[in-house]
Design a protein around this motif. Structure first.
Motif, PDB file in Angstrom:
ATOM      1  N   HIS A 152      -0.175   4.517   3.410  1.00  0.00           N
ATOM      2  CA  HIS A 152       0.326   4.578   4.793  1.00  0.00           C
ATOM      3  C   HIS A 152      -0.508   5.523   5.651  1.00  0.00           C
ATOM      4  O   HIS A 152       0.030   6.403   6.340  1.00  0.00           O
ATOM      5  CB  HIS A 152       1.797   4.991   4.830  1.00  0.00           C
ATOM      6  CG  HIS A 152       2.682   4.085   4.042  1.00  0.00           C
ATOM      7  ND1 HIS A 152       3.191   2.915   4.553  1.00  0.00           N
ATOM      8  CD2 HIS A 152       3.125   4.162   2.761  1.00  0.00           C
ATOM      9  CE1 HIS A 152       3.914   2.308   3.639  1.00  0.00           C
ATOM     10  NE2 HIS A 152       3.893   3.037   2.537  1.00  0.00           N
ATOM     11  N   CYS A 153      -1.814   5.356   5.631  1.00  0.00           N
ATOM     12  CA  CYS A 153      -2.705   6.226   6.396  1.00  0.00           C
ATOM     13  C   CYS A 153      -2.426   6.093   7.895  1.00  0.00           C
ATOM     14  O   CYS A 153      -2.413   4.982   8.427  1.00  0.00           O
ATOM     15  CB  CYS A 153      -4.165   5.855   6.136  1.00  0.00           C
ATOM     16  SG  CYS A 153      -4.666   5.973   4.407  1.00  0.00           S
TER      17      CYS A 153
ATOM     18  N   PRO B  50      -8.850   7.715   1.451  1.00  0.00           N
ATOM     19  CA  PRO B  50      -7.963   7.262   2.519  1.00  0.00           C
ATOM     20  C   PRO B  50      -8.686   7.245   3.856  1.00  0.00           C
ATOM     21  O   PRO B  50      -9.654   7.963   4.070  1.00  0.00           O
ATOM     22  CB  PRO B  50      -6.854   8.316   2.514  1.00  0.00           C
ATOM     23  CG  PRO B  50      -7.522   9.553   2.018  1.00  0.00           C
ATOM     24  CD  PRO B  50      -8.521   9.072   0.986  1.00  0.00           C
ATOM     25  N   PHE B  51      -8.185   6.396   4.757  1.00  0.00           N
ATOM     26  CA  PHE B  51      -8.662   6.449   6.131  1.00  0.00           C
ATOM     27  C   PHE B  51      -8.091   7.707   6.766  1.00  0.00           C
ATOM     28  O   PHE B  51      -6.879   7.941   6.726  1.00  0.00           O
ATOM     29  CB  PHE B  51      -8.213   5.215   6.918  1.00  0.00           C
ATOM     30  CG  PHE B  51      -8.497   5.325   8.384  1.00  0.00           C
ATOM     31  CD1 PHE B  51      -9.792   5.147   8.856  1.00  0.00           C
ATOM     32  CD2 PHE B  51      -7.495   5.623   9.285  1.00  0.00           C
ATOM     33  CE1 PHE B  51     -10.071   5.268  10.210  1.00  0.00           C
ATOM     34  CE2 PHE B  51      -7.757   5.748  10.642  1.00  0.00           C
ATOM     35  CZ  PHE B  51      -9.050   5.565  11.105  1.00  0.00           C
TER      36      PHE B  51
ATOM     37  N   CYS C 265      -4.152   3.352  10.272  1.00  0.00           N
ATOM     38  CA  CYS C 265      -4.612   2.221   9.445  1.00  0.00           C
ATOM     39  C   CYS C 265      -4.767   0.967  10.303  1.00  0.00           C
ATOM     40  O   CYS C 265      -3.906   0.659  11.131  1.00  0.00           O
ATOM     41  CB  CYS C 265      -3.598   1.965   8.323  1.00  0.00           C
ATOM     42  SG  CYS C 265      -3.948   0.488   7.333  1.00  0.00           S
TER      43      CYS C 265
ATOM     44  N   HIS D 152       1.242  -2.855   4.373  1.00  0.00           N
ATOM     45  CA  HIS D 152       1.885  -1.752   3.655  1.00  0.00           C
ATOM     46  C   HIS D 152       3.102  -2.189   2.840  1.00  0.00           C
ATOM     47  O   HIS D 152       3.313  -1.681   1.737  1.00  0.00           O
ATOM     48  CB  HIS D 152       2.295  -0.644   4.623  1.00  0.00           C
ATOM     49  CG  HIS D 152       1.127   0.058   5.232  1.00  0.00           C
ATOM     50  ND1 HIS D 152       1.281   1.090   6.129  1.00  0.00           N
ATOM     51  CD2 HIS D 152      -0.210  -0.115   5.098  1.00  0.00           C
ATOM     52  CE1 HIS D 152       0.083   1.524   6.511  1.00  0.00           C
ATOM     53  NE2 HIS D 152      -0.830   0.799   5.899  1.00  0.00           N
TER      54      HIS D 152
ATOM     55  N   GLY E 157      -7.668   3.436  -1.048  1.00  0.00           N
ATOM     56  CA  GLY E 157      -7.268   4.725  -0.502  1.00  0.00           C
ATOM     57  C   GLY E 157      -7.325   5.832  -1.543  1.00  0.00           C
ATOM     58  O   GLY E 157      -7.225   7.009  -1.224  1.00  0.00           O
TER      59      GLY E 157
ATOM     60  N   CYS F 171       0.835  -1.192   0.000  1.00  0.00           N
ATOM     61  CA  CYS F 171       0.000   0.000   0.000  1.00  0.00           C
ATOM     62  C   CYS F 171       0.874   1.247   0.000  1.00  0.00           C
ATOM     63  O   CYS F 171       1.743   1.388   0.863  1.00  0.00           O
ATOM     64  CB  CYS F 171      -0.921   0.017   1.215  1.00  0.00           C
ATOM     65  SG  CYS F 171      -2.045   1.434   1.223  1.00  0.00           S
TER      66      CYS F 171
END
Length: 164
Positions: free
Chosen positions: A31-32, A126-127, A35, A41, A100, A28
Motif C-alpha cells: 500500500h505504498c 517500495p515506491f 502507488c 491492492h 515492493g 499487495c
C-alpha cells in the motif's frame, strides 16, 4: 494453475526493455502512498485466470521480448508467478519482476526463492513518493534498483543492471 490478476498489457514498452507481456497481479500488502496501481491492492479483487492461457497468448506473439510480472505484488503469488516465469523462459523470453520487497527481504524468505530464481531482473523496493522520479528508467522512485538476479545470487549481493 490459476493466478489472480488485475489485468495484462500484451505489448508494453514501459515495463522493461523491448515489447513485454505484462501481468499485473492482484493483491499487495505494501500500500505504498502514491502507488500508480492502487486498484491492485485488494487481494479479493481482480479476476482468476488460467496461467497456461496466459502463456499460450505470449506464445502467439513473435514480437515479444519478455514477460514482466508487476502488481500488486507478484511475490504474494509465488507459485503461479514462478509457473509463468518458467513458461516464458521456455518460450525464449526474458523475465522481469517488480516487487515492493527488497532483494535482501526476498532472500530471507525461502518461499520466495523459486520465483526469484525463475526471473532475470528484479526491480526491488517500495515506491517512495518522496523519491519519485521520471528520470530512472523502468522505476518510479530513486530507491528502486534494477538487479540482475543470477549474478546477484552467485555473488551473494545485489549486482545492478546498468542501462546507461
Amino acid at each position: 494453475m490459476e493466478i489472480r490478476i488485475a489485468g495484462t498489457v500484451e505489448e508494453s514498452i514501459v515495463d522493461g526493455p523491448g515489447f513485454r507481456f505484462t501481468v499485473f497481479t492482484q493483491g499487495c500488502p505494501h500500500h505504498c502512498p502514491g502507488c500508480h496501481n492502487p486498484q491492485t491492492h485488494d487481494f479479493a479483487g481482480g479476476r482468476l485466470v488460467d496461467c497456461q492461457a496466459l502463456l499460450d497468448k505470449m506464445g502467439e506473439d513473435p514480437l515479444l521480448d519478455g514477460l514482466t510480472l508487476s502488481g500488486g505484488e507478484p511475490f504474494a503469488q509465488c507459485g503461479p508467478c514462478a509457473f509463468l516465469a518458467k513458461g516464458a523462459k521456455a518460450l525464449g523470453l526474458n523475465v522481469w519482476v517488480y516487487s515492493g520487497y527488497t532483494f535482501e527481504q526476498i532472500l530471507a524468505d525461502p518461499q520466495k526463492m523459486e520465483l526469484l530464481q525463475a526471473c532475470d531482473v528484479l526491480v526491488d523496493g517500495p515506491f517512495l513518493l518522496a523519491q519519485r522520479t521520471l528520470e530512472a528508467r523502468f522505476r518510479g522512485s530513486r530507491n528502486q534498483r534494477l538487479i540482475q538476479i543470477a549474478p546477484s545470487l552467485a555473488a551473494g549481493r545485489p549486482v545492478l543492471l546498468d542501462l546507461t
